[in-house]
Design a protein around this motif. Structure first.
Motif, short mmCIF file in Angstrom:
data_model
loop_
_atom_site.label_atom_id
_atom_site.label_comp_id
_atom_site.label_asym_id
_atom_site.label_seq_id
_atom_site.Cartn_x
_atom_site.Cartn_y
_atom_site.Cartn_z
N LYS A 133 0.82 -1.21 0.00
CA LYS A 133 0.00 0.00 0.00
C LYS A 133 0.86 1.26 0.00
CE LYS A 133 -3.85 -0.34 2.20
NZ LYS A 133 -4.84 -0.32 1.08
N LYS A 134 2.11 1.14 0.48
CA LYS A 134 3.02 2.29 0.52
C LYS A 134 3.65 2.56 -0.84
CE LYS A 134 4.32 1.30 5.32
NZ LYS A 134 5.45 0.95 6.22
N ALA A 135 3.54 1.62 -1.77
CA ALA A 135 4.25 1.72 -3.05
C ALA A 135 3.62 2.77 -3.95
CB ALA A 135 4.26 0.37 -3.76
N PHE A 136 4.47 3.58 -4.56
CA PHE A 136 4.05 4.47 -5.66
C PHE A 136 4.03 3.61 -6.91
CE2 PHE A 136 3.95 7.78 -8.71
CZ PHE A 136 3.63 8.97 -8.07
N ILE A 137 2.96 3.69 -7.69
CA ILE A 137 2.80 2.80 -8.84
C ILE A 137 2.70 3.62 -10.12
CG2 ILE A 137 1.28 1.10 -9.94
CD1 ILE A 137 0.60 0.08 -7.14
N THR A 138 3.47 3.22 -11.13
CA THR A 138 3.40 3.88 -12.43
C THR A 138 2.71 2.95 -13.43
OG1 THR A 138 5.58 3.06 -13.08
CG2 THR A 138 5.49 5.22 -12.02
N ILE A 139 1.97 3.55 -14.34
CA ILE A 139 1.29 2.78 -15.37
C ILE A 139 1.45 3.46 -16.72
CG2 ILE A 139 -0.41 1.73 -13.83
CD1 ILE A 139 -2.43 3.81 -14.67
N GLU A 140 1.46 2.66 -17.74
CA GLU A 140 1.41 3.17 -19.12
C GLU A 140 0.79 2.09 -19.99
OE1 GLU A 140 3.06 2.06 -21.95
OE2 GLU A 140 4.41 0.64 -20.99
N GLY A 141 0.23 2.51 -21.10
CA GLY A 141 -0.38 1.55 -22.01
C GLY A 141 -1.49 2.18 -22.82
N HIS A 142 -2.36 1.35 -23.35
CA HIS A 142 -3.45 1.81 -24.23
C HIS A 142 -4.36 2.79 -23.48
CE1 HIS A 142 -6.84 1.77 -27.00
NE2 HIS A 142 -6.06 1.14 -27.87
N LYS A 144 -7.41 3.45 -23.72
CA LYS A 144 -8.81 3.10 -23.50
C LYS A 144 -9.14 2.89 -22.02
CE LYS A 144 -12.49 -0.08 -24.98
NZ LYS A 144 -13.42 0.97 -25.43
N TYR A 145 -8.30 2.16 -21.30
CA TYR A 145 -8.60 1.86 -19.91
C TYR A 145 -7.57 2.45 -18.94
CZ TYR A 145 -11.93 -1.42 -21.87
OH TYR A 145 -12.98 -1.98 -22.57
N LEU A 146 -6.76 3.35 -19.44
CA LEU A 146 -5.67 3.90 -18.62
C LEU A 146 -6.21 4.60 -17.37
CD1 LEU A 146 -2.61 3.81 -18.88
CD2 LEU A 146 -2.69 6.03 -20.03
N LYS A 147 -7.18 5.47 -17.54
CA LYS A 147 -7.72 6.22 -16.39
C LYS A 147 -8.47 5.30 -15.45
CE LYS A 147 -7.55 9.91 -15.53
NZ LYS A 147 -6.55 10.65 -14.71
N GLU A 148 -9.15 4.31 -15.98
CA GLU A 148 -9.87 3.38 -15.11
C GLU A 148 -8.91 2.57 -14.25
OE1 GLU A 148 -13.27 1.17 -16.51
OE2 GLU A 148 -13.29 2.34 -18.35
N ILE A 149 -7.81 2.14 -14.86
CA ILE A 149 -6.80 1.42 -14.08
C ILE A 149 -6.20 2.34 -13.02
CG2 ILE A 149 -4.54 0.28 -14.21
CD1 ILE A 149 -5.32 -0.65 -17.03
N GLU A 150 -5.92 3.57 -13.40
CA GLU A 150 -5.38 4.54 -12.44
C GLU A 150 -6.34 4.70 -11.26
OE1 GLU A 150 -3.70 9.13 -12.42
OE2 GLU A 150 -5.40 8.61 -13.73
N ASN A 151 -7.60 4.88 -11.53
CA ASN A 151 -8.58 5.08 -10.46
C ASN A 151 -8.70 3.85 -9.57
OD1 ASN A 151 -9.16 7.69 -11.32
ND2 ASN A 151 -10.86 7.04 -12.62
N LYS A 152 -8.65 2.67 -10.18
CA LYS A 152 -8.76 1.44 -9.39
C LYS A 152 -7.56 1.31 -8.44
CE LYS A 152 -11.28 -1.46 -9.25
NZ LYS A 152 -12.34 -1.78 -8.25
N ILE A 153 -6.36 1.58 -8.95
CA ILE A 153 -5.18 1.47 -8.10
C ILE A 153 -5.21 2.52 -7.00
CG2 ILE A 153 -2.66 1.64 -8.04
CD1 ILE A 153 -2.65 0.55 -10.92
N VAL A 160 -0.35 7.12 -7.73
CA VAL A 160 -0.18 6.61 -9.09
C VAL A 160 0.27 7.73 -10.03
CG1 VAL A 160 -1.30 5.39 -11.00
CG2 VAL A 160 -2.07 4.99 -8.66
N LYS A 161 1.10 7.37 -11.00
CA LYS A 161 1.51 8.30 -12.04
C LYS A 161 1.45 7.60 -13.39
CE LYS A 161 3.57 12.10 -13.66
NZ LYS A 161 2.96 13.44 -13.57
N ILE A 162 0.77 8.23 -14.35
CA ILE A 162 0.78 7.73 -15.72
C ILE A 162 2.01 8.29 -16.42
CG2 ILE A 162 -0.41 7.77 -17.95
CD1 ILE A 162 -3.05 8.00 -16.40
N ILE A 163 2.81 7.42 -17.04
CA ILE A 163 4.03 7.86 -17.71
C ILE A 163 3.99 7.47 -19.18
CG2 ILE A 163 5.36 7.71 -15.56
CD1 ILE A 163 6.60 5.13 -16.60
N ASN A 164 4.90 8.04 -19.95
CA ASN A 164 5.00 7.71 -21.37
C ASN A 164 5.88 6.48 -21.55
OD1 ASN A 164 3.52 10.01 -22.18
ND2 ASN A 164 5.36 11.27 -22.06
N LYS A 165 5.47 5.60 -22.45
CA LYS A 165 6.23 4.37 -22.66
C LYS A 165 7.65 4.64 -23.14
CE LYS A 165 3.10 2.87 -25.41
NZ LYS A 165 2.29 1.96 -26.27
#
Length: 285
Positions: A133-142, A144-153, A160-165
Motif C-alpha cells: 500500500k506504501k508503493a508508488f505505482i506507475t502505469i502506461e499503455g493503451h 482506452k482503460y488507462l484512467k480506469e486502471i489509475e482510479n482502481k489502483i 499513481v503516475k501515468i508515464i510515457n512508454k
C-alpha cells in the motif's frame, strides 16, 4: 470497471505479492498458471485462489492477465498468450524497464496492453504484500482503460503516475539509482568503517541512523533543504583529506557524487562561491 477477474502467469515473488495484495483488497483473483506446477500450487494456496494447469483456461477465465515472469520471459509468454482468444482482455506486466510495446501487435488481437510497475522492492514472497500500500505505482499503455486502471489502483490507497512508454528506460534508471545503487554506496560506507576497526554489524548500526534520518528529511523537507556537510559548506580542506585516504574506485565515486551534490548546494546557497571546490572535483573546464 473492466477488471473483474485477474489471473497471474508466473508465480514468483511479484506474482505472489501482487496477487495477495489484490485479494486482500477485495479484487477477484482467479489464480495462477506457471510452468512450475509446484510454484502455481503454492501461490494458489497462499492467495486462496485456483491453480491452473492450462494456459488456455486461466486466460479464458480472467479479464486481466498479469504476466509476472522474469523480464526476459515476458515476450515468450506473450507469444503463447496471443495464440488464444484474448479479445477485450487486458494484458499487463509489472516490469520497471519494459514498456507495453513488448506486447507486439496487440491491437490486431483486440486486446489492450499495459505495464503496471510498483516502485517497491518485492523481496519476500510471503510478506512483501503487507507493505505494498506504501508503493508508488506507475502505469502506461493503451489509453482506452488507462484512467480506469489509475482510479482502481488509487482506490487501493496507492499513489499513481501515468508515464510515457518512451520514458520507461529513463524511469527505471531512477529506481535503480535510489535502490540498488544506493545499496552499493552503503556497502562502500560499511567497508570504509571496517578499515577503521568496525565489524560489519557495528558499521550498519552506526550508519543506520544517518541513513534513516536523511531519508526522513528528504521526504519532509525535500533534497535542497536536507543537504548538509562539507560540500554545502564549501570545505575544500576536508574534502581533500577524504580524497587522500580513498582508493581509486572509491575516489572516483566520491568525486562524481560530490559534483552531483554540489549542484544542490549551488541552488541552496546562490550567493556562495564554490569555484575552487568544483575545480578540485573536476567539474570546471
Amino acid at each position: 470497471m473492466i477488471i473483474i477477474n485477474v489471473g497471474f502467469i508466473g508465480a514468483g515473488k511479484v506474482g505472489f505479492s501482487i496477487g495477495k495484495y489484490l485479494k486482500e483488497n477485495n479484487i477477484s483473483v482467479t489464480g495462477y498458471y506457471s510452468k512450475s506446477e509446484d510454484s502455481s500450487y503454492r501461490a494458489s494456496i497462499f492467495t486462496n485462489t485456483s491453480q491452473y494447469k492450462s494456459l488456455e483456461n486461466i486466460v479464458r477465465e480472467s479479464d486481466a492477465i498479469f504476466i509476472t515472469t522474469p523480464d526476459d520471459k515476458i515476450k515468450e509468454v506473450w507469444n503463447e498468450v496471443n495464440k488464444l482468444s484474448i479479445k477485450n482482455k487486458l494484458i499487463c506486466h509489472c516490469s520497471g524497464s519494459l514498456s507495453s510495446n513488448i506486447f507486439s501487435n496487440i491491437n490486431q488481437y483486440g486486446a489492450y496492453g499495459y505495464s503496471i510497475h510498483p516502485m517497491f522492492a518485492i523481496s519476500d514472497k510471503h510478506n512483501s504484500y503487507k507493505s505494498l500500500k506504501k508503493a508508488f505505482i506507475t502505469i502506461e499503455g493503451h489509453e482506452k482503460y488507462l484512467k480506469e486502471i489509475e482510479n482502481k489502483i488509487m482506490s487501493l490507497g496507492n499513489k499513481v503516475k501515468i508515464i510515457n512508454k518512451e520514458n520507461k528506460p529513463l524511469y527505471h534508471s531512477s529506481t535503480v539509482i535510489v535502490s540498488n545503487l544506493v545499496l552499493g554506496l552503503i556497502n562502500n560506507g560499511i567497508k570504509t568503517l571496517e578499515q577503521c576497526g568496525f565489524n560489519e554489524n557495528e558499521a550498519i548500526e552506526a550508519l543506520y541512523p544517518l541513513i534513516e534520518f536523511n531519508i526522513k528529511n528528504i521526504k519532509e523537507k525535500g533534497a535542497l533543504e536536507s543537504l548538509t556537510g562539507p560540500i554545502e559548506r564549501g570545505d575544500l580542506e576536508t574534502i581533500k583529506k577524504h580524497c587522500s585516504f580513498l582508493h581509486e574506485r572509491e575516489l572516483e565515486i566520491y568525486k562524481l557524487l560530490s559534483l552531483s551534490i554540489l549542484d544542490i548546494a549551488k541552488r541552496k546557497n546562490i550567493d556562495k562561491n564554490y569555484d575552487n571546490l568544483e575545480g578540485y572535483l573536476g567539474g570546471l573546464k
